[in-house]
Motif scaffolding. Structure first.
Motif, PDB file in Angstrom:
ATOM      1  N   THR A  56      24.564 -51.049   4.631  1.00 54.85           N
ATOM      2  CA  THR A  56      25.616 -51.547   5.513  1.00 54.85           C
ATOM      3  C   THR A  56      25.023 -52.409   6.620  1.00 54.85           C
ATOM      4  O   THR A  56      23.841 -52.303   6.950  1.00 54.85           O
ATOM      5  CB  THR A  56      26.381 -50.375   6.144  1.00 54.85           C
ATOM      6  N   ASN A  57      25.862 -53.236   7.178  1.00 55.10           N
ATOM      7  CA  ASN A  57      25.466 -54.068   8.304  1.00 55.10           C
ATOM      8  C   ASN A  57      25.389 -53.222   9.571  1.00 55.10           C
ATOM      9  O   ASN A  57      26.195 -52.313   9.790  1.00 55.10           O
ATOM     10  CB  ASN A  57      26.486 -55.200   8.478  1.00 55.10           C
ATOM     11  N   SER A  60      28.456 -52.478  11.796  1.00 53.25           N
ATOM     12  CA  SER A  60      29.505 -51.528  11.421  1.00 53.25           C
ATOM     13  C   SER A  60      29.509 -50.282  12.300  1.00 53.25           C
ATOM     14  O   SER A  60      30.489 -49.547  12.331  1.00 53.25           O
ATOM     15  CB  SER A  60      29.335 -51.124   9.955  1.00 53.25           C
ATOM     16  N   LYS A 281      31.252 -52.427  -9.797  1.00 52.00           N
ATOM     17  CA  LYS A 281      31.932 -51.361  -9.066  1.00 52.00           C
ATOM     18  C   LYS A 281      31.654 -50.047  -9.780  1.00 52.00           C
ATOM     19  O   LYS A 281      31.950 -49.916 -10.972  1.00 52.00           O
ATOM     20  CB  LYS A 281      33.447 -51.600  -8.994  1.00 52.00           C
ATOM     21  N   GLN A 290      30.678 -50.923  -3.804  1.00 55.70           N
ATOM     22  CA  GLN A 290      31.353 -52.208  -3.978  1.00 55.70           C
ATOM     23  C   GLN A 290      30.807 -53.165  -2.927  1.00 55.70           C
ATOM     24  O   GLN A 290      30.894 -52.894  -1.734  1.00 55.70           O
ATOM     25  CB  GLN A 290      32.869 -52.060  -3.843  1.00 55.70           C
ATOM     26  N   LEU A 291      30.227 -54.247  -3.400  1.00 50.88           N
ATOM     27  CA  LEU A 291      29.586 -55.205  -2.504  1.00 50.88           C
ATOM     28  C   LEU A 291      30.578 -56.267  -2.060  1.00 50.88           C
ATOM     29  O   LEU A 291      31.457 -56.685  -2.821  1.00 50.88           O
ATOM     30  CB  LEU A 291      28.396 -55.862  -3.203  1.00 50.88           C
ATOM     31  N   LYS A 292      30.414 -56.685  -0.813  1.00 58.19           N
ATOM     32  CA  LYS A 292      31.235 -57.752  -0.250  1.00 58.19           C
ATOM     33  C   LYS A 292      30.343 -58.626   0.609  1.00 58.19           C
ATOM     34  O   LYS A 292      29.650 -58.132   1.496  1.00 58.19           O
ATOM     35  CB  LYS A 292      32.384 -57.161   0.585  1.00 58.19           C
ATOM     36  N   ASN A 293      30.346 -59.917   0.309  1.00 59.03           N
ATOM     37  CA  ASN A 293      29.451 -60.866   0.988  1.00 59.03           C
ATOM     38  C   ASN A 293      27.987 -60.443   0.847  1.00 59.03           C
ATOM     39  O   ASN A 293      27.186 -60.576   1.775  1.00 59.03           O
ATOM     40  CB  ASN A 293      29.812 -60.989   2.472  1.00 59.03           C
ATOM     41  N   GLN A 295      26.645 -57.426   0.533  1.00 54.69           N
ATOM     42  CA  GLN A 295      26.209 -56.174   1.143  1.00 54.69           C
ATOM     43  C   GLN A 295      27.290 -55.117   0.987  1.00 54.69           C
ATOM     44  O   GLN A 295      28.439 -55.433   0.655  1.00 54.69           O
ATOM     45  CB  GLN A 295      25.895 -56.372   2.621  1.00 54.69           C
ATOM     46  N   LEU A 296      26.905 -53.866   1.203  1.00 48.03           N
ATOM     47  CA  LEU A 296      27.872 -52.778   1.104  1.00 48.03           C
ATOM     48  C   LEU A 296      28.947 -52.908   2.168  1.00 48.03           C
ATOM     49  O   LEU A 296      28.690 -53.365   3.284  1.00 48.03           O
ATOM     50  CB  LEU A 296      27.167 -51.428   1.258  1.00 48.03           C
ATOM     51  N   GLN A 297      30.150 -52.493   1.812  1.00 48.06           N
ATOM     52  CA  GLN A 297      31.219 -52.482   2.799  1.00 48.06           C
ATOM     53  C   GLN A 297      30.975 -51.374   3.821  1.00 48.06           C
ATOM     54  O   GLN A 297      30.168 -50.473   3.610  1.00 48.06           O
ATOM     55  CB  GLN A 297      32.570 -52.277   2.107  1.00 48.06           C
ATOM     56  N   GLN A 298      31.705 -51.475   4.919  1.00 43.99           N
ATOM     57  CA  GLN A 298      31.562 -50.469   5.971  1.00 43.99           C
ATOM     58  C   GLN A 298      31.900 -49.095   5.417  1.00 43.99           C
ATOM     59  O   GLN A 298      32.873 -48.934   4.684  1.00 43.99           O
ATOM     60  CB  GLN A 298      32.488 -50.796   7.144  1.00 43.99           C
TER      61      GLN A 298
END
Length: 762
Positions: A56-57, A60, A281, A290-293, A295-298
């Motif tokens: 995660t970023n 977050s 997924k 599930q990756l978004k941009n 990276q992992l979502q929050q």
């Protein structure tokens, strides 16, 4: 380069820091780079399109940190972070989140990733000189281990301090040395929440069995990085399985690997692997993947943990509900832990009390200097006296007690000293005090200080702790009303009309019930009408002449007499109040108006006259009483602070709390038992007229009672009439069957002749 050229790899897994991921990003346009721990927000897919972060970023978690700061009421804090891509990336969003929560970062300390102990100690000494004692730490686990050992050695991990650490430190707490954990007792941290699952439990058992089989002395716990690493391999393996076998490039025998870096062609399957992983997924050990941009979502939630002997969970934070005890997505705000529940946290110094936070004056700091006006009279507001025995200054009064009570409600400690202010002139005493606050010769001014537009341009005022506005106090003159129709004013028109209607209605009901059997309700039509009208209206003044026979009519009259009693009593009380009213004795033209000597209303004005009205200065309560016309006491008192002081909103909130809880009123009653600064009614009281709405219940009762009695009487009379009709019919039948005298003689003669004939025949 060695792996790419000699081992013919198609993907790289493993840059554990943001700096490593950024460096290897130079190869990202050739093969996929997968990292499970590079979390810096400064890494972007625009620069490294083939960089995949199975983590995660850092941004977050800023919401959870800000929620903790707001939950404990901390207003000032210090951020300590590592001087690296990882350490600097979170700072902009963290500052914004704290600002939105009404918290201010008063200082930042930046430590190099490989800082020496001497440098760390020097920075910690700077912290000891600050007033803020709440710290947010964001750095690598290795630097944090070194840092907190020094923190504990210098006594900054003691009572009154508060420490919040980010997820990188919390995730690696299980593998830190015991000496580091001992130095971090009382620290609060957050980490991503990993939902439990059967697959995760099986993996943990295999993990422990593997270390136990290999005879490791200490079996490390499975942290989130272990799970993300496992899920990274799983995602890559699944993508490779879908793509099938790959065609490897030819080996390059050049001796200078770095020179041939640019010559290494892109893999045919590199971008395909990236796209396949990004579209994937699945449910991994760490939860839903599930990756978004890139990276992992929050995560669904963050755990809030406390280091007390061991790492224990004390709550959760979710994006939907903030700090909660559970993880139900539809949970409501009432599930948020209160400060009482959160008070069970083990804070630094083995304390159970929440640290006060900002404005806790350190040993090297100074106490706040509070300027207090010195004035003659009105000791109830502010009184400054000198103790003859100790030669100490004693400051008392209503304003002082309000200030102390507001300070006690702050979620942090404020130490202060009252300093009597000696002004130059009496007229400008308060303006001079405000100007000294503006020059920062005082940290605040406390007293009966009025809020004005001119003063507000120099200082910031808190919420007024007395009602604002300009009022005039004048004598009350008692006069009598001269209106000839005042006897009609106690009741509203609608009530008069309904009363009259019920007088007539009640009389009609009594007449209807009584006139059949009671001779006093019979007679000519005019007599009966007079009886109806006089019977009910006479209940106001004298007993009724007519006697009642029916029990139903007696019940109706008893209820009506009760209603009349209530109405007459209310009418009498309201009329008495109206006959003697209080009127203000208004100021004649050209008369003088006394004002307090500190009031801003101290300039000559015109009041309905060309003659200037004088304003003699009044200094004591006796001056007001003797002057008979007391004027312009300013009730808008507030405390003054320098521009931009963070104490202003907090003191205002405390004043509002005192007002809501009624403590402000109690303080006023303690100092003003005979006269209050908090008026709850106007000087001239207007007596309210009684209306129908106030007595609707009485009329409803008497109306229902009369109606029921009337219906019952009707049914009774109908039944009685039917019985009388049957009795008359029976009487007529008897009279019809009765024989006359001659007929009886004829019948007797006939019977005698028949008897003689029968005898002869025998």
């Amino acid at each position: 380069v060695e792996l790419l050229e000699n081992e013919q790899v198609d993907a790289l897994i493993g840059p554990q820091t943001s700096e490593e991921a950024e460096l290897l990003g130079e190869l990202g346009d050739r093969v996929p780079i997968i990292s499970f721990s590079a979390s810096s927000p400064l890494l972007s897919r625009e620069k490294n399109p083939n960089l995949i972060r199975m983590t995660t970023n850092d941004n977050s978690q800023v919401g959870a940190i800000a929620a903790l700061v707001q939950k404990f009421g901390w207003r000032e804090l210090v951020i300590i972070h590592e001087d690296s891509s990882y350490g600097n990336g979170i700072i902009p969003d963290l500052l914004l989140a704290l600002h939105e929560g009404n918290a201010r970062v008063v200082h930042r300390i930046v430590l190099p990733p490989r800082a020496r102990d001497v440098y760390v100690e020097a920075q910690l000494y700077k912290l000891m000189a600050l007033s803020a004692k709440i710290f947010i730490v964001h750095m690598s686990a290795s630097l944090a281990s070194q840092f907190f050992i020094k923190v504990n050695e210098l006594g900054l991990m003691s009572t009154g301090y508060g420490w919040i650490v980010t997820d990188r430190i919390v995730n690696e707490l299980p593998v830190m040395d015991q000496s580091v954990l001992d130095s971090m007792q009382g620290v609060i941290g957050i980490r991503p929440y990993i939902p439990p699952s059967e697959r995760l439990r099986n993996f943990s058992m295999k993990w422990r069995n593997n270390f136990f089989t290999n005879q490791h002395r200490q079996i490390p716990e499975v942290n989130v990085y272990c799970l993300w690493a496992y899920d990274s391999v799983w995602a890559l393996a699944e993508a490779a399985y879908h793509l099938g076998p790959t065609t490897y490039m030819q080996k390059n025998d050049s001796a200078n690997e770095l020179a041939h870096l640019a010559a290494i062609p892109s893999r045919r399957t590199g971008s395909d692997l990236v796209h396949t992983i990004l579209r994937g997924k699945f449910t991994g050990l760490s939860g839903k993947i599930q990756l978004k941009n890139g990276q992992l979502q929050q995560p669904l939630a963050f755990e809030i943990v406390n280091v007390v002997g061991r790492v224990k969970r004390i709550g959760f934070w979710t994006q939907w509900n903030g700090i909660t005890q559970g993880l139900n997505r539809s949970s409501v705000a009432t599930q948020s832990p209160s400060l009482r529940i959160m008070g069970s946290i083990g804070w630094p110094g083995s304390s159970s009390a929440v640290p006060k936070g900002q404005w806790v004056m350190p040993k090297t700091g100074k106490r706040m200097r509070i300027g207090v006006p010195t004035r003659k009279g009105f000791k109830e507001l502010v009184g400054v006296e000198l103790d003859p025995e100790t030669n100490a200054t004693i400051v008392t009064g209503f304003c002082i007690d309000v200030f102390k009570a507001a300070i006690d409600l702050l979620p942090y400690e404020v130490k202060f000293d009252f300093i009597p202010f000696q002004g130059t002139t009496t007229e400008s005493h308060y303006d001079d005090l405000i100007y000294h606050v503006y020059l920062q010769q005082y940290d605040a001014a406390v007293g009966d200080i009025t809020i004005t537009a001119n003063r507000s341009s120099y200082v910031d005022f808190t919420m007024p702790f007395t009602e604002a506005g300009v009022a005039m106090i004048v004598p009350i003159e008692t006069t009598r009303s001269t209106s000839m129709w005042i006897f009609l004013q106690p009741l509203e028109v609608d009530l008069w009309l309904v009363m009259g209607a019920f007088f007539v209605f009640t009389g009609c009901v009594v007449w209807t019930i009584e006139h059949k059997d009671n001779s006093e309700f019979k007679g000519a039509l005019t007599r009966q009408i007079g009886t109806v009208m006089s019977y009910s209206f006479s209940t106001l003044v004298f007993p009724q002449w007519e006697k009642l026979i029916s029990n139903l009519s007696k019940v109706v009259v008893i209820i009506w007499l009760f209603v009349v009693l209530i109405l007459t009593s209310s009418y009498t009380a309201n009329l008495s109040s109206m006959l003697t009213v209080h009127q203000l004795q208004y100021l004649p033209k050209g008369e003088s108006v006394g004002v307090p000597f500190n009031s801003p209303v101290n300039q000559p004005v015109l009041i309905n006259s060309s003659k200037e009205t004088s304003f003699p200065l009044l200094q004591t309560v006796e001056d007001y009483a003797n002057a008979l016309r007391e004027g312009s006491p300013e009730c808008g008192f507030a405390f003054a602070f320098p521009k931009g002081s963070p104490l202003v909103p907090d003191i205002s909130a405390s004043i509002a709390k005192l007002r809501e809880d009624g403590k402000l009123y109690l303080i006023g009653q303690n100092w003003f038992k005979d006269h209050s600064l908090f008026p709850n009614q106007d000087s001239a009281t207007e007596v309210a007229r009684l209306d129908l709405y106030s007595f609707r219940g009485l009329f409803l009762i008497t109306g229902i009672t009369s109606t029921v009695a009337l219906i019952a009487s009707y049914k009774f009379m109908k039944k009685k009439s039917t019985a009388q009709q049957h009795e008359v019919a029976d009487q007529r039948a008897k009279e019809k069957n009765k024989l006359s005298g001659p007929q009886m003689m004829q019948i007797s003669t006939y019977i005698a002749v028949l008897y003689v004939a029968t005898c002869q025949e025998l």
